[in-house]
Design a protein around this motif. Structure first.
Motif, PDB file in Angstrom:
ATOM      1  N   ILE A   1      63.626   7.107   6.195  1.00 59.26           N
ATOM      2  CA  ILE A   1      64.349   8.024   5.315  1.00 59.26           C
ATOM      3  C   ILE A   1      65.166   7.191   4.327  1.00 59.26           C
ATOM      4  O   ILE A   1      65.916   6.310   4.734  1.00 59.26           O
ATOM      5  CB  ILE A   1      65.284   8.931   6.112  1.00 59.26           C
ATOM      6  N   ALA A   2      65.008   7.480   3.071  1.00 63.87           N
ATOM      7  CA  ALA A   2      65.788   6.783   2.053  1.00 63.87           C
ATOM      8  C   ALA A   2      67.244   7.192   2.168  1.00 63.87           C
ATOM      9  O   ALA A   2      67.567   8.355   2.355  1.00 63.87           O
ATOM     10  CB  ALA A   2      65.249   7.114   0.664  1.00 63.87           C
ATOM     11  N   ARG A   3      68.132   6.241   2.091  1.00 70.68           N
ATOM     12  CA  ARG A   3      69.573   6.493   2.192  1.00 70.68           C
ATOM     13  C   ARG A   3      70.237   6.546   0.828  1.00 70.68           C
ATOM     14  O   ARG A   3      71.408   6.249   0.689  1.00 70.68           O
ATOM     15  CB  ARG A   3      70.233   5.405   3.037  1.00 70.68           C
ATOM     16  N   THR A   4      69.475   6.899  -0.165  1.00 67.26           N
ATOM     17  CA  THR A   4      70.000   7.021  -1.510  1.00 67.26           C
ATOM     18  C   THR A   4      69.420   8.265  -2.148  1.00 67.26           C
ATOM     19  O   THR A   4      68.535   8.906  -1.592  1.00 67.26           O
ATOM     20  CB  THR A   4      69.627   5.789  -2.370  1.00 67.26           C
ATOM     21  N   GLY A   5      69.898   8.595  -3.290  1.00 69.73           N
ATOM     22  CA  GLY A   5      69.346   9.708  -4.040  1.00 69.73           C
ATOM     23  C   GLY A   5      70.101  11.000  -3.810  1.00 69.73           C
ATOM     24  O   GLY A   5      70.950  11.104  -2.924  1.00 69.73           O
ATOM     25  N   PRO A   6      69.784  12.001  -4.611  1.00 73.80           N
ATOM     26  CA  PRO A   6      70.522  13.264  -4.587  1.00 73.80           C
ATOM     27  C   PRO A   6      70.438  14.013  -3.258  1.00 73.80           C
ATOM     28  O   PRO A   6      71.412  14.626  -2.837  1.00 73.80           O
ATOM     29  CB  PRO A   6      69.903  14.074  -5.718  1.00 73.80           C
ATOM     30  N   GLU A   7      69.308  13.977  -2.588  1.00 74.95           N
ATOM     31  CA  GLU A   7      69.179  14.705  -1.316  1.00 74.95           C
ATOM     32  C   GLU A   7      70.064  14.090  -0.237  1.00 74.95           C
ATOM     33  O   GLU A   7      70.677  14.789   0.559  1.00 74.95           O
ATOM     34  CB  GLU A   7      67.726  14.775  -0.860  1.00 74.95           C
ATOM     35  N   TYR A   8      70.107  12.756  -0.198  1.00 74.68           N
ATOM     36  CA  TYR A   8      70.970  12.080   0.775  1.00 74.68           C
ATOM     37  C   TYR A   8      72.435  12.382   0.478  1.00 74.68           C
ATOM     38  O   TYR A   8      73.215  12.674   1.389  1.00 74.68           O
ATOM     39  CB  TYR A   8      70.729  10.567   0.772  1.00 74.68           C
ATOM     40  N   LEU A   9      72.831  12.338  -0.773  1.00 77.18           N
ATOM     41  CA  LEU A   9      74.215  12.645  -1.137  1.00 77.18           C
ATOM     42  C   LEU A   9      74.577  14.082  -0.786  1.00 77.18           C
ATOM     43  O   LEU A   9      75.675  14.357  -0.305  1.00 77.18           O
ATOM     44  CB  LEU A   9      74.455  12.381  -2.622  1.00 77.18           C
ATOM     45  N   LYS A  10      73.647  14.995  -0.993  1.00 75.91           N
ATOM     46  CA  LYS A  10      73.882  16.401  -0.647  1.00 75.91           C
ATOM     47  C   LYS A  10      74.100  16.539   0.865  1.00 75.91           C
ATOM     48  O   LYS A  10      75.009  17.236   1.317  1.00 75.91           O
ATOM     49  CB  LYS A  10      72.698  17.246  -1.107  1.00 75.91           C
ATOM     50  N   MET A  11      73.277  15.859   1.652  1.00 77.78           N
ATOM     51  CA  MET A  11      73.406  15.891   3.105  1.00 77.78           C
ATOM     52  C   MET A  11      74.733  15.246   3.546  1.00 77.78           C
ATOM     53  O   MET A  11      75.446  15.779   4.400  1.00 77.78           O
ATOM     54  CB  MET A  11      72.237  15.161   3.750  1.00 77.78           C
ATOM     55  N   ALA A  12      75.075  14.115   2.955  1.00 78.67           N
ATOM     56  CA  ALA A  12      76.317  13.427   3.297  1.00 78.67           C
ATOM     57  C   ALA A  12      77.526  14.276   2.926  1.00 78.67           C
ATOM     58  O   ALA A  12      78.489  14.372   3.700  1.00 78.67           O
ATOM     59  CB  ALA A  12      76.377  12.076   2.588  1.00 78.67           C
TER      60      ALA A  12
END
Length: 173
Positions: A1-12
């Motif tokens: 799983i990539a730990r960057t990008g808009p989806e990761y930020l949304k989850m974080a």
């Protein structure tokens, strides 16, 4: 799983907002609380003669920040004297609000002070400030994961915090 990008930020953002008790669209990531307070102080619409009330227990970088922006806008940064030891919550609240005047527009206060590690009664301070129609800005740099935090029930207008201090340390530190 990539730990960057808009989806990761949304989850974080969703995870953090759940942890601190607020809506995910109320979370804004910045470099650190000092940077956040600089943004806030710069953007606060203070006029000549306005005052920002604080304590004499605040972090030095924050005092310098508020002094700079208040001077720039012709406002005053009022560091209300709080005598130590603090004997009870009511004494602290009364001593703090003795610095409030008709010119006070905002309150800046630490949730947990840097130099003394005192947990200040921010709930009560914010409630009283709201009754007085004042903006409240809480420096919670040391609070997330150190104390229970529910921003949905804390009537602060702005709350800054840091995840790297207590949330990311080993238990017992």
């Amino acid at each position: 799983i990539a730990r960057t990008g808009p989806e990761y930020l949304k989850m974080a953002r969703a995870s953090l907002s759940n942890f601190i008790g607020c809506a995910s669209d109320e979370v804004v990531y910045v470099t650190n609380p000092t940077y956040a307070i600089n943004l806030i102080a710069r953007g606060l619409k203070l006029k000549p003669g306005d005052e920002v009330l604080t304590t004499n227990l605040e972090y030095g970088a924050m005092d310098r920040t508020w002094n700079f922006y208040c001077r720039e806008k012709g406002a005053r940064y009022v560091r209300q004297q709080i005598d130590l030891p603090i004997v009870d919550k009511e004494t602290f609240i009364n001593a703090f609000f003795k610095g409030c005047t008709t010119r006070t527009k905002a309150i800046f206060i630490s949730h947990i002070t840097s130099a003394t590690a005192l947990i200040l009664p921010v709930q009560e301070i914010c409630e009283e400030a709201r009754r007085r129609g004042l903006i409240t800005i809480v420096d919670g740099a040391h609070a997330p994961a150190h104390v229970g935090l529910n921003l949905n029930t804390l009537p602060a207008d702005i709350y800054t915090g840091a995840c790297h201090k207590w949330m990311m340390t080993a238990k017992g530190c």
